[in-house]
Design a protein around this motif. Sequence first.
Motif, short mmCIF file in Angstrom:
data_model
loop_
_atom_site.label_atom_id
_atom_site.label_comp_id
_atom_site.label_asym_id
_atom_site.label_seq_id
_atom_site.Cartn_x
_atom_site.Cartn_y
_atom_site.Cartn_z
N THR A 91 20.29 37.45 -4.26
CA THR A 91 20.95 37.11 -5.52
C THR A 91 19.93 36.61 -6.52
OG1 THR A 91 22.96 36.52 -4.36
CG2 THR A 91 22.69 35.68 -6.58
N LEU A 92 19.07 35.72 -6.07
CA LEU A 92 18.16 35.09 -7.02
C LEU A 92 16.98 35.98 -7.35
CD1 LEU A 92 18.16 31.42 -5.83
CD2 LEU A 92 19.57 32.59 -7.48
N ALA A 151 23.92 39.16 -13.95
CA ALA A 151 24.68 37.97 -13.58
C ALA A 151 23.96 37.20 -12.49
CB ALA A 151 26.07 38.37 -13.13
N ALA A 152 23.40 37.96 -11.55
CA ALA A 152 22.76 37.29 -10.42
C ALA A 152 21.48 36.61 -10.85
CB ALA A 152 22.46 38.32 -9.33
N ARG A 153 20.87 37.15 -11.88
CA ARG A 153 19.63 36.55 -12.32
C ARG A 153 19.86 35.35 -13.20
NH1 ARG A 153 16.08 41.24 -14.44
NH2 ARG A 153 17.24 40.56 -16.23
N GLY A 154 21.16 34.94 -13.28
CA GLY A 154 21.48 33.85 -14.17
C GLY A 154 20.57 32.65 -14.01
N ALA A 155 20.46 32.22 -12.76
CA ALA A 155 19.67 31.01 -12.52
C ALA A 155 18.22 31.23 -12.88
CB ALA A 155 19.79 30.62 -11.06
N ALA A 156 17.69 32.40 -12.51
CA ALA A 156 16.30 32.68 -12.81
C ALA A 156 16.08 32.72 -14.32
CB ALA A 156 15.90 34.01 -12.18
N HIS A 209 17.84 31.05 -16.50
CA HIS A 209 17.84 29.66 -16.94
C HIS A 209 16.47 29.04 -16.74
CE1 HIS A 209 21.91 29.06 -18.11
NE2 HIS A 209 22.37 29.57 -17.00
N ALA A 243 24.65 27.79 -12.17
CA ALA A 243 24.30 29.18 -12.43
C ALA A 243 23.99 29.91 -11.14
CB ALA A 243 23.11 29.25 -13.38
N ILE A 244 23.28 29.22 -10.24
CA ILE A 244 22.98 29.84 -8.94
C ILE A 244 24.27 30.14 -8.19
CG2 ILE A 244 22.04 29.34 -6.67
CD1 ILE A 244 19.71 27.98 -8.03
N GLU A 296 27.17 30.62 -9.46
CA GLU A 296 27.85 31.72 -10.13
C GLU A 296 27.29 33.07 -9.66
OE1 GLU A 296 28.20 33.22 -14.71
OE2 GLU A 296 27.62 31.14 -14.32
N GLY A 297 25.96 33.13 -9.60
CA GLY A 297 25.33 34.37 -9.15
C GLY A 297 25.69 34.68 -7.71
#
Lengths: 614, 195
Positions: free
Chosen positions: A567-568, A598-603, A605, B22-23, B25-26
């Motif tokens: 995911t990340l 969507a999955a790269r959301g955290a990255a 951020h 966010a993590i 959510e992903g």
Amino acid sequence: MFNALVSLPPRLAATLRRLPVAWVWLAVVSLMLPATACDGEDPPSSVDAGAQMHLEPARLVFHPDTAPIAVDIVNDGKDPLFINNARLEGPDWSSFQITDARTSGIIAPGERATVHIEVDAASLKGPGDARPIVAAGAEPPEPIGPDEYRVGEASLRFSANGAEVSAPIVFEDPPWFGQYFLPALLKILALVMGFIMPLASLLTWLERKQSAMMQDRLGPNMAALGFGKVKLRLWGIPHFIADGVKMLFKEDFIPKYAHRALYSLAPLFAFAPALVVFAIMPFGDAVCYDHLGDVLSQADVDQCADGRGGTALQIAHIDVGLLYYFAIASLATYGTALAGWSSYNKWAILGSLRASAQMISYEVAIGLTIVGALLVYGTLEPHALVRAQMDSYWGIVLQPVGLILFMTAGIAETKRAPFDLPEGESEIIGYFIEYSGMRFGLFFLAEFIEVIFMSAMVATLFLGGWSVPFMGAHGFETAWAAQLFLTMLGLGLTVIGVGAWRASKHGETFGVLLVTVGSLHLFGAAYSLFTGWGTALPHILVIAIGLLTWGAKVFILCWVQLLIRWTLRPADEPGLEGPASAVDRQHRPDGGDRVPHAARGAASHLARFMELRR
Amino acid sequence: MTIGVKKVSLTRTTRDQIFLPAILEGLLTTARHFFKNTLTPGMGDIDTIRYGEPEVDVKDYYPDRFRGVHRLMYREDGSVRCVACMCCSTVCPARCIYIHAEDRRDDQEKAPASFVIDELKCVVCGFCVEACPCDAIRMDTKEHMVPTETREEAVLGKIDLMKRGGPSVAVQGGAAPNYREVAPKRDPRFEHDPQ
């Protein structure tokens, strides 16, 4: 009841109609619910109701170096217990001693009192003066040498309120081979060959299949086991066999200027510590060989744990368990460092420097996150940690932040995305660039074994190891806990089975099997509703449930780690690029539901955060 | 004002700094895809066509206008529909159609004595099908030209082409009504008289 289906979505309704077994179960339960209302009686127990008391442990086993054993007298009745006599009987009673003065007094209902029994081993040392009664014509026992111990037998008796309970006492000096070496060997073989290696092999397939499922691809599905004309695809699981064969037959290439000896040893240095750390991992409570069918108390099981009539399901019971893990895990750094250095390749050595730096630095984080759990539970020994969690709360309840930090540092420790600076398959080159064939395969497998170990550590430290909530060594605490467990398990198996059943025509057999087994669990729950079954389970069943629970926890955590990894940082996509996902998502025609953004959301951020810091 | 410029606020919220929402959510997104693809019948959201699998017929997925290997159609009596008018071999940009005409002996039509298509030269443009006045040559087999071991095998003769063929019910010579009768009396495009 069926009319309610009209308002359900057609797909759901179709699913439910395909599940006559579940309907039958619902009917059975709805018929039985009134029955539970008047079920006021206590569930049947193995303890004789007339005695109103029992001893824990029910059987005392002494070895020459055994510390005093604590024996609890438990008042099971509704009246106070007046103990007027505690004594030792039997042929060797004089070799044992009750060290606690409190052998008389009052025990309130539900309370317990403790006495300690210790052995005077010297008095049982040879040459034996025992004169066992030998039947006419039978062989006389072998004489005992001066440094050997003979078997001593006695019994501990308590009398109170006119009744009496007793516990047999046995003293023996077991042979080292049968008592220590053989069980340890069997446990190592069972754990490594029966769990770790199969699961690691499976993970090589699962990583590709799961990432495919997460990214709407098919993934590996072509390898098949062929039996004549019948070909078993099994969702591509045989791919790991194909991979193994491929790696074994690839050229074993060694660069011209490489340090041949260290180049050959480095994969072993990486692989061996990953397996060796499993020595401290408890994968179940102790097994008592002679009492597999009996209902045992926790005190009985604890007595078996250190070799007295049983063995703990843990390869090495080391008091400094977690420190042992840190010691061995830092040895794994040698594998990466040597692999990079001996390859005579500057990219390899740069990669190995990154890898060893990362592994060493994140060990600090792992150590600090564990400290919280150590303070709460007060022990370093994994088996005792699990026991402490059974007695209080699981680590996830008391240390939720610790769990998140441990998982994060654990992923970094296994050098997997998003902490894959050492390897970075798609961008930078890792320390094993020069390796090919099975030597590379060893690095690859070592990584997956570390994933399994991290899952096992999380399970042990934060998720109660092998323990099931509301379940002890004797069975479930209450009948409803058993019903809850069986219902959850049955529903889970049924749902997965129906999924496999409907997912493909090849999954039909597997799915039907799962649905059948799941339905049996549901029937078990219904049976427990009727009879209160579940509070007194045979020892072997408790052990089996514990083993399966531990395996399931580890497997699910491995799945979660793969989920996080894919995911990340999806494959071959620069993780720290691209627009901020939250903004970008609004402009995508599909609402941003496709995986990468969507999955790269955290990255993303993280990228924004770093950009702002610049 | 410029069109299409969207100003994005770069202020960091607490949610951004924690990263965990966010993590999560992903993870939920990918997990949803995982369970949808594994637990729903068929293949969930997977659009992949499993080309080459025995249970999958690729022809089901090709569009109707896909141009495959040529075939020659035949009449109700089984004879080839081609009248050797040479339209196709004339229009063929690759010059890969070779026809020798012969007499049909029914006092009306010609027929091909040999009809050869060199599939190695063919550029699969489909002009021959467009040019054919009698619905004799078609490319609707949805078959790719299979690789052959020798060049000769890739040169298809009349028999090879008719093996793939089928009966055509089109009226020989065309049965269209007179275009003057069918065409609209007044074309609206020319209604406006510039004068």
